[in-house]
Design an enzyme around this catalytic site. Structure first.
Site, short mmCIF file in Angstrom:
data_model
loop_
_atom_site.label_atom_id
_atom_site.label_comp_id
_atom_site.label_asym_id
_atom_site.label_seq_id
_atom_site.Cartn_x
_atom_site.Cartn_y
_atom_site.Cartn_z
N TYR A 173 0.87 -1.18 0.00
CA TYR A 173 0.00 0.00 0.00
C TYR A 173 0.90 1.23 0.00
O TYR A 173 1.57 1.52 0.99
CB TYR A 173 -0.90 -0.07 1.24
CG TYR A 173 -1.90 1.05 1.46
CD1 TYR A 173 -2.01 2.14 0.61
CD2 TYR A 173 -2.75 0.99 2.56
CE1 TYR A 173 -2.93 3.14 0.84
CE2 TYR A 173 -3.68 1.99 2.80
CZ TYR A 173 -3.77 3.07 1.94
OH TYR A 173 -4.67 4.07 2.18
N LYS A 192 -1.66 -1.52 -3.79
CA LYS A 192 -2.61 -0.40 -3.89
C LYS A 192 -1.78 0.86 -4.08
O LYS A 192 -0.97 1.22 -3.22
CB LYS A 192 -3.47 -0.26 -2.64
CG LYS A 192 -4.45 0.91 -2.77
CD LYS A 192 -5.05 1.36 -1.46
CE LYS A 192 -5.94 2.60 -1.72
NZ LYS A 192 -6.40 3.24 -0.49
N ILE A 236 -9.43 0.92 -5.30
CA ILE A 236 -9.81 1.06 -3.90
C ILE A 236 -10.08 2.53 -3.68
O ILE A 236 -9.17 3.36 -3.71
CB ILE A 236 -8.71 0.53 -2.95
CG1 ILE A 236 -8.43 -0.94 -3.24
CG2 ILE A 236 -9.14 0.72 -1.49
CD1 ILE A 236 -7.32 -1.56 -2.41
#
Length: 293
Positions: free
Chosen positions: A132, A160, A204
């Site tokens: 992330y 992400k 996301i």
């Protein structure tokens, strides 16, 4: 491959700043009803304001409410590898679909340090781990070559990207093209459709808290091969983003926009910005323009 949308779910609070689990469950149901998956305890979920025990209970509540109808990813990332592993093992026990690990914050990391951090966490759990990257908030950035190295770990499933730079997203997408099974999920809401059309496994989204149907509409259009519909929905999403984010810090604006639709969401824990009547009026006006209020 079917593309998937995750909403970076807000955490709802009572007036005394305790977590309102029932209100949070209601937000889960709202997203599940339109087909969006859930990411909890992330940036939009006020994860830095939550205790260890609260993150564990929050994840238990979300997983229970979802009941297997959609996928659940939860963020375990903390500055130290030690605590990140402790959290990740709890999420492993609960049974989530993925464990996101935000880059360490406050501690300046080398790329080698990031490789060690993510690899050690991924070694400690069975659940697939997702890198992330959000350098504007953590001051640490996962370089594309570092992502490529980590993609070779048997339990690191993807990344992400919340950096906001198209060039970085392109570099991660190139890694995904070259490494089978490594997935890229786009964070920036103005790049959802572009990312999906260029190899991303999904997105996301924080903005999806306030506009779940439009986010779901982008994905439905893409998955049905209806480019015109996907473009129409993306245009709405991007315009709403531009209007809302012009007023202030993105996660705070999303939370406030959602609060004005449903007061049970509550405010964020201090020292987050206090509600501002003038700003609320401007947000409400934007919500009305988009048929959300």
């Amino acid at each position: 491959m079917t593309k998937q949308a995750f909403v970076a779910l807000v955490t709802c609070f009572n007036e005394d700043e305790t977590i309102n689990y029932e209100a949070t469950r209601a937000q889960v149901r709202r997203q599940v009803e339109v087909g969006n998956n859930i990411m909890c305890a992330g940036t939009n979920g006020d994860f830095t304001a939550l205790t260890f025990e609260e993150k564990v209970r929050l994840t238990e509540e979300v997983v229970d409410e979802v009941g297997g109808r959609v996928r659940v990813i939860v963020n375990a990332g903390m500055p130290a590898t030690f605590e990140t592993i402790k959290l990740a093992r709890e999420f492993d026990r609960i049974g989530v679909d993925g464990i996101a690990v935000i880059t360490p914050f406050f501690i300046a990391c080398t790329q080698d340090g990031l490789i060690r951090h993510f690899s050690t966490v991924a070694d400690a759990v069975i659940t697939p781990v997702y890198l992330y990257d959000i350098p504007a908030r953590t001051q640490n950035h996962i370089e594309a070559e570092t992502a490529r190295t980590l993609s070779g770990h048997g339990n690191i499933a993807g990344i992400k990207d919340s950096g906001g730079a198209k060039e970085t997203l392109e570099a991660y997408l190139q890694v995904a093209k070259e490494v089978d099974g490594f997935e890229v999920y786009s964070g920036p809401d103005h790049l959802v459709l572009w990312a999906l059309q260029n190899g991303a496994a999904g997105c996301i989204s924080g903005l999806g808290n306030a506009m779940p149907h439009v986010l779901a509409g982008i994905l439905k259009g893409v998955n049905a091969g209806d480019v015109a519909e996907a473009e129409r929905q993306q245009a709405i999403f991007a315009a709403f983003r531009t209007d809302l984010y012009a007023l202030g810090f993105a996660p705070a604006m999303v939370k406030r926009a959602l609060y004005l639709q449903d007061a049970s969401v509550g405010a964020s824990r201090q020292p987050a910005l206090l509600p501002n009547e003038e700003q609320d009026a401007r947000i409400a006006n934007i919500l009305r323009q988009y048929g959300l209020l």
